[in-house]
Scaffold this motif. Sequence first.
Motif, PDB file in Angstrom:
ATOM      1  N   CYS A  44       0.819  -1.198   0.000  1.00 46.73           N
ATOM      2  CA  CYS A  44       0.000   0.000   0.000  1.00 46.73           C
ATOM      3  C   CYS A  44       0.862   1.261   0.000  1.00 46.73           C
ATOM      4  O   CYS A  44       0.381   2.347  -0.261  1.00 46.73           O
ATOM      5  N   SER A  45       2.138   1.118   0.332  1.00 38.87           N
ATOM      6  CA  SER A  45       3.087   2.243   0.337  1.00 38.87           C
ATOM      7  C   SER A  45       2.861   3.273   1.433  1.00 38.87           C
ATOM      8  O   SER A  45       3.424   4.361   1.382  1.00 38.87           O
ATOM      9  N   THR A  49       5.290   6.935   2.748  1.00 34.78           N
ATOM     10  CA  THR A  49       4.907   8.335   2.987  1.00 34.78           C
ATOM     11  C   THR A  49       5.470   8.837   4.310  1.00 34.78           C
ATOM     12  O   THR A  49       5.349  10.014   4.623  1.00 34.78           O
ATOM     13  N   ALA A  54      13.578   9.247   2.119  1.00 32.78           N
ATOM     14  CA  ALA A  54      13.049   9.146   0.755  1.00 32.78           C
ATOM     15  C   ALA A  54      12.514  10.495   0.272  1.00 32.78           C
ATOM     16  O   ALA A  54      12.453  10.759  -0.929  1.00 32.78           O
ATOM     17  N   GLU A  55      12.145  11.329   1.217  1.00 30.07           N
ATOM     18  CA  GLU A  55      11.591  12.639   0.875  1.00 30.07           C
ATOM     19  C   GLU A  55      12.656  13.559   0.269  1.00 30.07           C
ATOM     20  O   GLU A  55      12.331  14.480  -0.478  1.00 30.07           O
ATOM     21  N   ASP A  58      17.251  11.181  -3.675  1.00 32.50           N
ATOM     22  CA  ASP A  58      16.865  10.479  -4.898  1.00 32.50           C
ATOM     23  C   ASP A  58      17.377   9.055  -4.963  1.00 32.50           C
ATOM     24  O   ASP A  58      16.843   8.222  -5.688  1.00 32.50           O
TER      25      ASP A  58
ATOM     26  N   ARG B  41      -4.991   7.702   4.578  1.00 26.23           N
ATOM     27  CA  ARG B  41      -3.844   7.679   3.654  1.00 26.23           C
ATOM     28  C   ARG B  41      -4.104   6.792   2.445  1.00 26.23           C
ATOM     29  O   ARG B  41      -3.368   6.833   1.475  1.00 26.23           O
ATOM     30  N   HIS B  42      -5.129   5.959   2.515  1.00 24.35           N
ATOM     31  CA  HIS B  42      -5.479   5.127   1.364  1.00 24.35           C
ATOM     32  C   HIS B  42      -6.574   5.786   0.548  1.00 24.35           C
ATOM     33  O   HIS B  42      -6.779   5.476  -0.603  1.00 24.35           O
ATOM     34  N   LEU B 176      13.973  12.084 -11.474  1.00 22.89           N
ATOM     35  CA  LEU B 176      13.915  11.383 -10.193  1.00 22.89           C
ATOM     36  C   LEU B 176      13.878   9.884 -10.450  1.00 22.89           C
ATOM     37  O   LEU B 176      13.563   9.433 -11.548  1.00 22.89           O
ATOM     38  N   ARG B 177      14.179   9.119  -9.406  1.00 21.07           N
ATOM     39  CA  ARG B 177      14.156   7.675  -9.585  1.00 21.07           C
ATOM     40  C   ARG B 177      12.764   7.232 -10.030  1.00 21.07           C
ATOM     41  O   ARG B 177      11.756   7.872  -9.713  1.00 21.07           O
ATOM     42  N   ASP B 179      10.757   5.030  -9.131  1.00 21.71           N
ATOM     43  CA  ASP B 179       9.723   4.771  -8.123  1.00 21.71           C
ATOM     44  C   ASP B 179       9.775   5.813  -7.006  1.00 21.71           C
ATOM     45  O   ASP B 179       9.603   5.490  -5.844  1.00 21.71           O
ATOM     46  N   LYS B 181       8.859   8.554  -4.340  1.00 22.95           N
ATOM     47  CA  LYS B 181       7.672   8.585  -3.487  1.00 22.95           C
ATOM     48  C   LYS B 181       6.886   9.875  -3.726  1.00 22.95           C
ATOM     49  O   LYS B 181       7.475  10.904  -4.056  1.00 22.95           O
ATOM     50  N   VAL B 182       5.568   9.834  -3.509  1.00 23.49           N
ATOM     51  CA  VAL B 182       4.784  11.070  -3.658  1.00 23.49           C
ATOM     52  C   VAL B 182       5.333  12.165  -2.753  1.00 23.49           C
ATOM     53  O   VAL B 182       5.321  13.341  -3.098  1.00 23.49           O
ATOM     54  N   THR B 183       5.846  11.757  -1.591  1.00 25.39           N
ATOM     55  CA  THR B 183       6.383  12.754  -0.662  1.00 25.39           C
ATOM     56  C   THR B 183       7.666  13.396  -1.192  1.00 25.39           C
ATOM     57  O   THR B 183       8.002  14.503  -0.820  1.00 25.39           O
ATOM     58  N   ARG B 184       8.383  12.689  -2.069  1.00 21.79           N
ATOM     59  CA  ARG B 184       9.601  13.255  -2.667  1.00 21.79           C
ATOM     60  C   ARG B 184       9.222  14.410  -3.594  1.00 21.79           C
ATOM     61  O   ARG B 184       9.809  15.484  -3.550  1.00 21.79           O
ATOM     62  N   LYS B 187       7.882  17.347  -1.454  1.00 18.32           N
ATOM     63  CA  LYS B 187       8.917  18.076  -0.731  1.00 18.32           C
ATOM     64  C   LYS B 187       9.694  18.998  -1.680  1.00 18.32           C
ATOM     65  O   LYS B 187       9.967  20.153  -1.362  1.00 18.32           O
ATOM     66  N   ASP B 231       3.139  20.876   2.997  1.00 22.40           N
ATOM     67  CA  ASP B 231       2.987  22.014   3.906  1.00 22.40           C
ATOM     68  C   ASP B 231       2.559  23.301   3.203  1.00 22.40           C
ATOM     69  O   ASP B 231       1.874  24.128   3.769  1.00 22.40           O
ATOM     70  N   PRO B 256      -0.548   5.691  -1.991  1.00 24.79           N
ATOM     71  CA  PRO B 256      -0.724   6.535  -0.824  1.00 24.79           C
ATOM     72  C   PRO B 256      -1.143   7.937  -1.250  1.00 24.79           C
ATOM     73  O   PRO B 256      -0.633   8.459  -2.215  1.00 24.79           O
ATOM     74  N   LEU B 261      -3.491  12.456   3.490  1.00 18.54           N
ATOM     75  CA  LEU B 261      -2.488  12.771   4.495  1.00 18.54           C
ATOM     76  C   LEU B 261      -2.639  14.199   5.011  1.00 18.54           C
ATOM     77  O   LEU B 261      -2.545  14.457   6.208  1.00 18.54           O
TER      78      LEU B 261
END
Lengths: 455, 423
Positions: A44-45, A49, A54-55, A58, B41-42, B176-177, B179, B181-184, B187, B231, B256, B261
Amino acid sequence: MSDAQSPDFDPVEPNTGEDFEPVEVFPDSDDFDLRPGADSCYKCSTCDTNCPVAEVDDEFPGPKFQGPEQWRLKQTDDDYEIDDSVMSCSNCMRCDNACPSGVPLSQMHNTARGEYVSEQMDKLSVEYVRNRILANYRTSAWFASKVPRLANFAMNFGPARWVMEKTMGITSERDFPEFAQRTFREWWADRGGADASRRNAREARERRGEPAEADKKVAYFHGCYSNYNTPEVGKAMVHVFEHFGYEVVAPEQKCSGTPMFANGMLDDARRHAEVNVSSMSDLVDQGYDAIASCTSCSMALRQEYPELFDIDGIEDVAANTFEAIEYLRIHEDIRDEIRAADVSGDLADEFAYHAPCHARNQGLDRQAVELFRDLEGVGIEDVGESCSGISGTYGWKEEKYEKSMEIGDEMFDHMEHAEGSTGMTECPTCAMQMEHGTGYEIRHPLELLQAALVE
Amino acid sequence: MAIESEVLVVGGGLAGLTSAIAAAREGADVRLVSYKQSTLRHASGLVDLLGYTPDGEGPLTDPYAAMADLPASHPYRTVGVDTVREAMSMFDEVTDYEGGHTDTNALLPTHGGTVKPTARYPRGAAAGIASDDRDVLLVGIEEMTDFDAPHAAAHLDAAGVPFDVRGETIRFPGDLRADAKVTRYAKLLDTDGEVAVRGRKRPAREALAARVNPLIDDETRVGFPSILGDDHADEVRRDLGERLGADVFEVPMGPPSLPGLRLEDALFEALDESGASFETGNPIVDYEGEDVIERVFMEKNGARIPLSADQYVLATGGLVGKGIESDREGVVEPVFGCHVPHSDDRYDWFDTDVFGDHPFAGFGVETDADLRPLAADGTVEFDNLRAAGGVLGGYDFAAEKSGSGVSIATGYAAGTSAAAEGQ
Ligand SMILES: Cc1cc2nc3c(=O)[nH]c(=O)nc-3n(C[C@H](O)[C@H](O)[C@H](O)COP(=O)(O)OP(=O)(O)OC[C@H]3O[C@@H](n4cnc5c(N)ncnc54)[C@H](O)[C@@H]3O)c2cc1C
Ligand code: SF4
Ligand code: SF4
């Protein structure tokens, strides 16, 4: 009791599969088992988050990859080697709290990192040597405490720091923490050790109108930092507990192992854990509870030891370990005492409070804020849920320094917007980062509690 | 000793948060405890009240009007339409969601290219609303395979939306890589961090706008997957909008979910402001008491920590949130062992048709009019326990599109009523 009515539900147990036993990682066996819980991951990942690395990084594929996916890769490919990105995980353990199906992510990361370091990392490499020195902070601190003045000077001596960065990859951006002129243990021994504490606690119980023979006794796990660097925190812990009528002992102890877990040095961690568990479990048998003032230390004793090592008595120690203020909240009417108290002088201040990741994981992230908001003479403000970014040794590595500051940026920002310009946190390395990023002085909640209730 | 409060809420999802906020606003001393992060979060971050009737009629224009015709066992019938309205207005007060200006459902495009009836939506999604007739450009990110913009555009077009819609796919600047993350993404956009484009470092927002600008024809609205900041989401959207000369919106995504969130963050902030206490990370596993619950126990690595209160709210979620558990033997509510009505025959739990009317979707505790769970014989399980949200039976959130609405309405009702009795 309701036991009969709540049959098989056990949301507590991390999902380790049927008969999973902690793996004997060192020294008798080098069989690392990444499996526990991997099968419960439904991708579900949610964990991803929560990952502060990871934020901003890279290169870092995130907790889901480090844990359950590496396990799957190992299943399908016999030659699969642990990906070196696991060394970028800072072991903040935030992902642990996230997973709705109880996958024990940080346990998997610790195990994978152990395997990577033991089997894939070059033991002569600068990185390995550097990590080993950082992880064994206690040893350096022990030397330094013998000559604190000289150490304080030498460790922050510009040219020496330049050399450390160039040859060892330890960032020269940071100031090394100061070593105290007198360690906590020296203070404790001079003060009369356990006998003195027994007398003080007895007097306090009489004053409080409690039975003189009451069974109130705790074993203090002070950890390296409050011994060598901030003995004022250890002293505050002793004073506060004695005030509530608790007899304190300070048994023999080594490093909790937190920096070693984060650097995959599981054999080092285990050696220290064995000493700690052995001295704590004897005391637990005698009715003591183990108390820590550092949230990473309590985390190690409560969660990481039983997850990673099979040491006699560890389950008992884990179930009887508490963070200092948490313990008082459970056993004493601390809220009432705080409401009746006030603080003046040095600590009558506005505090910008940061909850360390390892406090968050124990459900303690709100404790200080909720407790002190009823205390007259001080203000306390939560500066948000961001990780501080230093994560123990992570932020000391030259190649991680900038990422560490990028993660911490949100916290610095919130601190500067907060009312006060004194910081507060339970974690010594978070304190370092808070001070480094804002220049604020940082205090521990126990110091404030001491000022409110004891002084 | 135990940690004490007047109202103790177990569970930190939409229902638990709403009931804790409602109770604290009534002046009660409230504590919320939650094990893991919630299903927000889902979820998409959209707040659905009632999109379809249980018989599948819809999309409904006025969800409130349709509530009177729901079966008597439905949670909306239990609390009543007036309470649903009050609950939604409290939700509007503590969040900055849109949609509160009208009773009728809004129609929002989803990442799959369908149009969904929903009662409240995040400000970031507002410019995407399907009843608006301005033309739309959807921008997909190559690395984010969940959102295929050209495909979604074609779907929307086929659904007959009153505007022209096109989809384009780009690479997110900075490579970016694959995969990431959405948070990457969030941010990077939040901090306007630097990304390398053809060897040159550029601020992320400027670089993103530069990729999208040449793709715009005369569309005045541009939709991205929901990765536009965390934010500082409003600022990111505004900034991108200025650079693109168009209104920018986010298309709600699957898990996610960043909007989910953000909603969770906003509600925890409101909870904090209401003066309530909260703690997450450890489960409640047991209780003491017969007809009334005296205290509950939180488990922390083998230690059992007692918490006591006058009134309790059970908001532990449904099958997904682990508030209801099922195994081959039966279906249970695991914390207090409350009765969950279900057929003894396991083969009656689901419909043989995969998309059929599955009884398991509606599994949950049954309550009296005050949301107190009922035992098999119809008596109240505990005098001081109320239930809210996914743990309730009598509705099928997925089919009706009523998940968040039921959680908010019943959370509000349970919290208000617990506070009234607990003080
Ligand atoms: C994949 C998915 C997509 C969805 N999409 C939408 C949508 O688009 N629109 C919409 O309106 N609704 C949607 N929903 C439904 C909606 O999100 C839920 O119905 C609603 O949020 C449920 O809220 P809740 O508070 O009842 O439960 P949850 O969000 O499940 O929260 C339950 C909480 O209780 C905690 N808990 C469980 N057991 C214990 C214990 N023993 N002790 C302490 N804490 C415990 C859990 O850790 C969790 O935090 C979706 C749901 C899912 C699963
Ligand atoms: S949160 Fe748990 S189930 Fe979800 S991806 Fe991470 S490990 Fe897997
Ligand atoms: S422990 Fe922290 S840094 Fe490591 S994967 Fe988990 S969340 Fe990321």
